[in-house]
Design a protein around this motif. Structure first.
Motif, short mmCIF file in Angstrom:
data_model
loop_
_atom_site.label_atom_id
_atom_site.label_comp_id
_atom_site.label_asym_id
_atom_site.label_seq_id
_atom_site.Cartn_x
_atom_site.Cartn_y
_atom_site.Cartn_z
N LEU A 1 0.82 -1.21 0.00
CA LEU A 1 0.00 0.00 0.00
C LEU A 1 0.86 1.26 0.00
CD1 LEU A 1 -2.76 -1.06 2.56
CD2 LEU A 1 -2.79 -1.23 0.07
N LYS A 2 2.13 1.11 -0.34
CA LYS A 2 3.07 2.23 -0.45
C LYS A 2 3.15 3.03 0.85
CE LYS A 2 2.44 2.54 -5.43
NZ LYS A 2 1.85 1.26 -5.61
N HIS A 3 3.23 2.32 1.95
CA HIS A 3 3.36 2.88 3.30
C HIS A 3 2.20 3.79 3.67
CE1 HIS A 3 7.26 1.05 3.64
NE2 HIS A 3 7.60 1.58 2.47
N ASN A 4 1.07 3.57 3.06
CA ASN A 4 -0.15 4.32 3.38
C ASN A 4 -1.16 3.36 4.00
OD1 ASN A 4 -2.01 6.36 3.53
ND2 ASN A 4 -2.70 6.12 1.42
N ASP B 1 -3.86 2.47 6.19
CA ASP B 1 -4.98 2.92 6.99
C ASP B 1 -6.23 2.18 6.52
OD1 ASP B 1 -5.48 4.12 4.57
OD2 ASP B 1 -5.55 6.15 5.33
N LYS B 2 -7.31 2.41 7.21
CA LYS B 2 -8.56 1.69 6.93
C LYS B 2 -9.00 1.85 5.48
CE LYS B 2 -13.44 1.73 8.20
NZ LYS B 2 -14.45 2.32 9.08
N ARG B 3 -9.01 3.07 4.98
CA ARG B 3 -9.50 3.34 3.63
C ARG B 3 -8.65 2.64 2.57
NH1 ARG B 3 -13.38 2.96 1.63
NH2 ARG B 3 -14.22 3.93 3.46
N SER B 4 -7.33 2.78 2.66
CA SER B 4 -6.47 2.15 1.65
C SER B 4 -6.50 0.64 1.77
CB SER B 4 -5.05 2.68 1.75
OG SER B 4 -4.49 2.40 3.01
N LEU B 5 -6.66 0.13 2.98
CA LEU B 5 -6.77 -1.32 3.17
C LEU B 5 -8.04 -1.85 2.50
CD1 LEU B 5 -5.53 -3.29 6.05
CD2 LEU B 5 -7.90 -3.70 5.51
N LEU B 6 -9.15 -1.16 2.68
CA LEU B 6 -10.40 -1.60 2.06
C LEU B 6 -10.37 -1.42 0.54
CD1 LEU B 6 -13.05 -0.32 4.63
CD2 LEU B 6 -12.33 -2.68 4.21
N ASP B 7 -9.72 -0.35 0.07
CA ASP B 7 -9.63 -0.12 -1.37
C ASP B 7 -8.79 -1.18 -2.07
OD1 ASP B 7 -11.25 2.09 -1.18
OD2 ASP B 7 -9.59 3.54 -1.23
N ASN B 8 -7.82 -1.75 -1.35
CA ASN B 8 -6.91 -2.74 -1.91
C ASN B 8 -7.07 -4.09 -1.21
OD1 ASN B 8 -5.24 -1.01 -3.79
ND2 ASN B 8 -5.09 0.11 -1.85
N LEU B 9 -8.31 -4.43 -0.89
CA LEU B 9 -8.56 -5.65 -0.13
C LEU B 9 -8.10 -6.90 -0.87
CD1 LEU B 9 -9.74 -6.41 2.58
CD2 LEU B 9 -11.96 -6.68 1.51
N VAL C 1 -5.73 -9.68 0.92
CA VAL C 1 -6.11 -11.09 1.07
C VAL C 1 -5.05 -12.00 0.45
CG1 VAL C 1 -7.81 -12.83 0.41
CG2 VAL C 1 -8.57 -10.62 1.26
N ILE C 2 -4.51 -11.60 -0.71
CA ILE C 2 -3.46 -12.40 -1.33
C ILE C 2 -2.21 -12.41 -0.45
CG2 ILE C 2 -1.91 -12.58 -3.32
CD1 ILE C 2 -4.22 -11.49 -5.04
N ALA C 3 -1.87 -11.27 0.13
CA ALA C 3 -0.73 -11.20 1.04
C ALA C 3 -0.95 -12.11 2.24
CB ALA C 3 -0.49 -9.77 1.49
N LEU C 4 -2.16 -12.10 2.76
CA LEU C 4 -2.52 -12.97 3.88
C LEU C 4 -2.34 -14.43 3.49
CD1 LEU C 4 -3.73 -13.50 6.67
CD2 LEU C 4 -5.97 -13.19 5.67
N ASP C 5 -2.80 -14.79 2.30
CA ASP C 5 -2.65 -16.18 1.83
C ASP C 5 -1.19 -16.54 1.57
OD1 ASP C 5 -5.36 -16.60 2.02
OD2 ASP C 5 -5.76 -16.24 -0.10
N GLU C 6 -0.38 -15.58 1.18
CA GLU C 6 1.05 -15.84 0.98
C GLU C 6 1.75 -16.08 2.31
OE1 GLU C 6 3.05 -16.26 -1.69
OE2 GLU C 6 1.33 -16.08 -3.04
N ALA C 7 1.31 -15.41 3.36
CA ALA C 7 1.96 -15.54 4.66
C ALA C 7 1.43 -16.73 5.46
CB ALA C 7 1.77 -14.26 5.46
N ILE C 8 0.12 -16.99 5.36
CA ILE C 8 -0.51 -18.04 6.15
C ILE C 8 -1.41 -18.87 5.24
CG2 ILE C 8 -2.01 -18.56 8.12
CD1 ILE C 8 -1.31 -15.66 9.10
N SER D 1 6.57 -9.28 -2.83
CA SER D 1 7.03 -9.66 -4.17
C SER D 1 6.11 -10.72 -4.77
CB SER D 1 8.46 -10.18 -4.09
OG SER D 1 8.86 -10.74 -5.30
N ASN D 2 5.73 -11.71 -3.98
CA ASN D 2 4.83 -12.77 -4.48
C ASN D 2 3.46 -12.21 -4.84
OD1 ASN D 2 6.84 -14.65 -4.16
ND2 ASN D 2 6.04 -15.46 -2.24
N VAL D 3 2.97 -11.26 -4.07
CA VAL D 3 1.68 -10.63 -4.38
C VAL D 3 1.79 -9.84 -5.67
CG1 VAL D 3 -0.01 -8.92 -3.62
CG2 VAL D 3 0.90 -10.58 -2.00
N SER D 4 2.88 -9.10 -5.83
CA SER D 4 3.07 -8.31 -7.05
C SER D 4 3.17 -9.21 -8.28
CB SER D 4 4.34 -7.47 -6.94
OG SER D 4 4.21 -6.56 -5.88
N LYS D 5 3.85 -10.34 -8.16
CA LYS D 5 3.96 -11.29 -9.27
C LYS D 5 2.60 -11.83 -9.66
CE LYS D 5 8.59 -12.86 -8.24
NZ LYS D 5 9.38 -13.96 -7.69
#
Length: 185
Positions: free
Chosen positions: A107-110, A112-120, A124-131, A146-150
């Motif tokens: 989220l480019k170090h931004n 917060d709630k709004r950016s998290l919801l806008d890029n949900l 979720v993909i990051a969450l799946d990559e970690a766990i 990196s895996n999410v970006s790929k």
């Protein structure tokens, strides 16, 4: 005797600064564990009680309802990682910190709630990559990001530059030609 298992995470919960759910993912492997078979209503009550207990806490690790809870507050988002009561707190903290840092990178170090919801979707993909299904896979935020970006790059078929250069009539003509070609086959 300690039960050694790869299933270290029971749940991950993200709440806003008012205690409302932004994202929650519960993993239940064994019957009879405190996290197994919770209804949505029970989950919301659990999250509300957890928020009430931790919102003014200065520590980052607590034992709550017989479970180890590691949490972090960033801007207006609370991140909770719930693990087994005998789980290593440093491992849980490492997984949570890696995930939060990866989301922040995405989220480019931004963060917060709004950016998290806008890029949900990316969150979720990051969450799946970690766990994965309660198994901690990755703790390095750079690898997770990196895996999410790929993954995002793999799903894009058309470049945005091509779309911007086409007029609506050119796009319509292109689609019409593709449909006609498909019908002729």
């Amino acid at each position: 005797m300690v039960n050694l298992s790869l299933y270290t995470v029971r749940a991950i919960v993200m709440l806003d600064n008012e205690g409302n759910r932004l994202l929650a993912k519960y993993y239940s492997r064994e019957q009879g564990t405190p996290m197994s078979h919770k209804t949505t209503k029970e989950q919301k009550r659990f999250e509300s009680d957890l928020f009430s207990k931790t919102r003014k806490s200065t520590s980052e690790i607590i034992l709550y309802e017989g479970q180890t809870v590691v949490f972090k507050y960033v801007n207006d988002v609370y991140f909770y990682l719930i693990g087994n009561p005998e789980e290593n707190e440093l491992l849980l903290s490492s997984v949570l910190n890696g995930l939060v840092e990866a989301i922040s990178l995405l989220l480019k170090h931004n963060l917060d709630k709004r950016s998290l919801l806008d890029n949900l979707d990316m969150v979720v993909i990051a969450l799946d990559e970690a766990i994965d299904d309660g198994i901690a896979l990755e703790t390095d935020p750079n690898v997770i990001a990196s895996n999410v970006s790929k993954r995002g790059m793999d799903t894009i078929d058309v470049s945005l530059g091509d779309i911007n250069e086409q007029s609506i009539m050119d796009a319509y003509k292109h689609v019409k030609d593709r449909i006609n070609l498909a019908l002729l086959r």
